[in-house]
Design an enzyme around this catalytic site. Structure first.
Site, PDB file in Angstrom:
ATOM      1  N   CYS A  90       0.832  -1.201   0.000  1.00  0.00           N
ATOM      2  CA  CYS A  90       0.000   0.000   0.000  1.00  0.00           C
ATOM      3  C   CYS A  90       0.874   1.262   0.000  1.00  0.00           C
ATOM      4  CB  CYS A  90      -0.973  -0.055   1.176  1.00  0.00           C
ATOM      5  SG  CYS A  90      -2.328   1.096   0.988  1.00  0.00           S
ATOM      6  N   HIS A 181      -3.652  -5.114   1.203  1.00  0.00           N
ATOM      7  CA  HIS A 181      -3.057  -5.545   2.475  1.00  0.00           C
ATOM      8  C   HIS A 181      -3.111  -7.069   2.604  1.00  0.00           C
ATOM      9  CE1 HIS A 181      -2.493  -1.630   4.443  1.00  0.00           C
ATOM     10  NE2 HIS A 181      -3.473  -1.264   3.641  1.00  0.00           N
ATOM     11  N   ASP A 238      -3.514 -12.895  30.366  1.00  0.00           N
ATOM     12  CA  ASP A 238      -2.430 -11.970  30.008  1.00  0.00           C
ATOM     13  C   ASP A 238      -1.561 -11.620  31.207  1.00  0.00           C
ATOM     14  OD1 ASP A 238      -4.036 -12.051  27.819  1.00  0.00           O
ATOM     15  OD2 ASP A 238      -4.862 -10.062  28.104  1.00  0.00           O
TER      16      ASP A 238
END
Ligand code: XMP
Length: 524
Positions: A90, A181, A238
Site C-alpha cells: 500500500c 493488504h 495476560d
C-alpha cells in the site's frame, strides 16, 4: 515499537513502519511462519542503522500519509542499493514507486476501501504461488492515492478494477509491491503471499515461541536491571503470563498484587490467588480494595468516566504497594497489542480512541512508575502459546479473557452492589451451562451483562418487575473482530429458564447477536 535485538541469532526481517493500524499483523503473519522480525518506525531508521540491523529482507508497511505531501515518510536512502528483497504494501508500494522513478497520483475517484478482486496477468510470479487456482483472488484495499506509472524495471502481475498495478515486481532486483493488504484476514491468500516472499528471500523459518520467550526475558532483564517490579494480577491469561515470564527473568525482584476491586466474578478472587499460591513461588499480595473502588464508582454511569476512575484507583493501589515492597520503580502489566491499537493511535497522533483500556489509555499521566509490558506486541492466541511454553496449566491458559475493569463494564449505567450480586449469579449459571454443553473452548469469550432496564414479568401468578440481562458469546481470533456464537435455540431456551429460575432479580433474558464491528465485545 519493537526494540532491536541486535544479538539475536536468527535471520532478521525488517518491517519499516509507516503508521498503518495493521503493521503488527504483518509481524504476526511472519511469526506464524517462524520468521524473526523487527518493526521500526520509518523515522528511526538511518542508513547506518539499516546496515547495523543487517536484515535478510525488508517489508515496507502501509500508512496514512501521501507520498505527494511535502515531508511525507521515506525509506533510508541506501535501502534500494543493498541488494535485499523488498516487499512494499500500500503506502509501501507508493513510496517504492515514487523513489524508484514511477508516478503516484491522488485519488480522484480511484480510492478503494474494502473488498476487491485481483485478476492475474499473463506471466506468473513466484510470489503468487498458490494464487489464482480458482480464478480471481479476494484482497483488502485501503488506499486514497494510487500508482499511475510503474518505476523502470517493474512489471504488472495482478490488476483490480480500481488498481491496474495491484501486484507488481521487478524480478531482477527482487522488489515486490502490492496495493492491497495481504496481512489482514480479508485477504484470504495473504499468508501464502508472505510465505512465498520469505521463501524467495531464503529464510530458514527456524524462529519459535521458545526463542521469543528467551528474547523477552533478556529484554526484561535489560530494562529492569536490579530494580523491583510489581505486577498487577487480574486473574486473566495476560497478566498471569506476564507475571510468570517476568518471574523467570528476575525472580523475587517481582511481587504480584492481586487487587480485588469488588468487580470480580463469582469465586474469582479465591481461584486466582489459589492458583498462584499453589503453583508458583512468586510473592503475592492479595489486596481487598472493594470499598475503595465501589465507593468511587457510586453514582457514575458514563462508560469512559468509569474506566478512568478505575484506571486511576489501580495506580493508587499499585503505588501504595510499590512503597510497601521497598520502592518498586516498575509496574508490569499484561497489555496486548489489540489493547494498544484500540486505546492510542500508533504514532501518538490524533487517531480515534475506541475505549480507554485500563492498562493503557486509562492510566493517569502522573504515574511515576515505569511500565514493563512484555506482551505489548502479541495477540491473545500468541500469549496463550507463550503461556504453554512457560508451563502454565492448560485450564488456566484456556480461560476466556476477563477485562481489567471487570464487571463494571458489564453493568451499563450505575453500578450498585445488589446489581453486581445478581450479575455474578447469572454469569455463573451461564458459564456453567456453556461448560456442561462442552462449548467453553469453542467460544472466545462469554459473559452476562445486566441491563439498566426493569421489565414486567409474571411468575407463579404474581407480577414481577426485575432486571433484564443480555447473554454475550463471541468467536474471535484476536479480539479485534468477532462474530456472535450461534447457540442452538434449545441451549438459549434452557439457559434463559435456568437464569430466571435460579437468579432472583432477573425476569428477562436476551441474546446479543451483534458482531464486532459494529459492536464491541464488552458492552462498555
Ligand atoms: P472490546 O470490548 O474492546 O474488547 O471489543 C476486546 C477485548 O478486550 C477486553 N477488554 C479489556 N481488557 N482492560 C483489559 O484488560 C480493559 O480495559 C478492557 N476492555 C476490553 C475484552 O474483554 C475483550 O476480550
Amino acid at each position: 515499537m519493537t526494540s532491536p535485538m541486535t544479538n539475536a541469532p536468527h535471520d532478521r526481517l525488517l518491517i519499516i513502519d509507516f503508521g498503518s493500524q495493521v503493521t503488527q499483523l504483518i509481524a504476526r503473519r511472519l511469526r506464524e511462519l517462524n520468521v524473526y522480525c523487527e518493526i521500526h518506525p520509518y523515522q528511526n531508521i538511518t542508513p547506518a542503522g539499516l546496515a547495523e540491523i543487517n536484515p535478510r529482507a525488508v517489508i515496507l508497511s502501509g500508512g496514512p500519509a501521501s507520498v505527494l505531501d511535502q515531508d511525507s515518510p521515506r525509506v533510508p536512502e541506501n535501502l534500494f542499493a543493498m541488494g535485499l528483497p523488498v516487499l512494499g504494501i500500500c503506502y509501501g508500494q507508493q513510496v517504492m514507486m515514487h523513489e524508484l522513478g514511477g508516478t503516484v497520483e491522488r485519488g480522484h475517484g480511484t480510492a478503494e476501501f474494502g473488498r476487491a478482486f485481483v485478476s492475474p496477468a499473463l506471466t506468473s510470479l513466484d510470489l503468487l504461488n498458490g494464487w489464482f487456482a480458482e480464478g480471481d483472488e479476494q484482497v483488502w484495499m485501503s488506499h486514497g492515492d494510487h500508482v499511475s506509472q510503474l518505476a523502470p524495471g517493474f512489471e504488472v502481475f495482478g490488476t483490480s478494477p480500481n488498481a491496474p498495478f495491484a501486484i507488481t515486481a521487478d524480478l531482477t532486483r527482487n522488489f515486490f509491491a502490492v496495493q492491497f493488504h495481504p496481512e489482514v484476514h480479508h485477504t484470504p491468500k495473504g499468508a501464502k503471499l508472505y510465505e512465498n516472499f520469505i521463501r524467495l528471500a531464503g529464510f530458514k523459518g527456524d524462529w519459535t515461541m521458545g526463542a521469543y520467550k528467551d528474547e523477552a526475558i533478556a529484554k526484561i532483564r535489560a530494562q529492569v536491571g536490579d530494580g523491583k517490579v510489581i505486577c498487577g494480577l487480574s486473574g486473566g491469561v495476560d497478566s498471569s503470563v506476564a507475571a510468570v515470564l517476568i518471574h523467570e527473568a528476575i525472580g523475587d525482584q517481582l511481587t504480584c498484587v492481586f487487587v480485588d476491586t469488588g468487580l470480580m466474578r463469582q469465586g474469582e478472587s479465591d481461584e486466582v490467588v489459589g492458583m498462584f499460591r499453589d503453583n508458583y513461588n512468586i510473592p503475592l499480595i492479595h489486596a481487598d480494595e472493594s470499598e475503595l473502588f465501589l465507593g468511587a464508582l457510586d453514582g457514575q454511569s458514563d462508560p469512559e468516566t468509569k474506566r478512568k476512575i478505575i484506571g486511576k484507583l489501580f495506580i493508587d493501589v499499585f503505588e501504595k504497594h510499590a512503597k510497601s515492597v521497598g520502592g518498586a520503580k516498575f509496574l508490569a502489566q499484561g497489555t496486548l497489542y489489540p489493547d494498544v491499537i484500540e486505546s492510542v493511535s500508533f504514532s501518538g497522533g490524533p487517531s480515534v480512541t475506541i475505549k480507554s483500556h485500563h492498562n493503557v489509555g486509562g492510566l493517569p499521566d502522573r504515574m511515576d512508575m515505569t511500565l514493563v509490558e512484555p506482551l505489548r506486541e502479541l495477540f491473545k492466541d500468541e500469549v496463550r502459546a507463550l503461556g504453554r511454553e512457560l508451563g502454565l496449566p492448560a485450564s488456566f491458559v484456556g480461560r476466556h479473557p476477563f477485562p481489567g475493569p471487570g464487571l463494571a463494564i458489564r453493568c451499563p449505567g450505575e453500578i450498585t452492589r445488589p446489581k453486581l450480586e445478581i450479575l455474578r449469579k447469572a454469569d455463573a449459571v451461564y458459564i456453567d451451562q456453556i461448560r456442561k454443553h462442552g462449548l467453553y473452548d469453542e467460544i472466545w469469550q462469554a459473559f452476562v451483562a445486566i441491563l439498566p432496564v426493569r421489565t414486567v414479568g409474571v411468575m407463579g401468578d404474581g407480577r414481577t418487575y426485575d432486571f433484564a440481562c443480555a447473554l454475550r458469546a463471541v468467536t474471535s481470533v484476536d479480539g479485534m473482530t468477532a462474530d456472535y456464537y450461534p447457540f442452538s435455540h434449545e441451549f438459549l431456551g434452557e439457559t434463559a429458564t435456568r437464569i430466571i429460575n435460579e437468579v432472583a432479580g432477573i425476569n428477562r433474558v436476551t441474546y446479543d447477536i451483534t458482531s464486532k464491528p459494529p459492536g464491541t465485545i464488552e458492552w462498555e
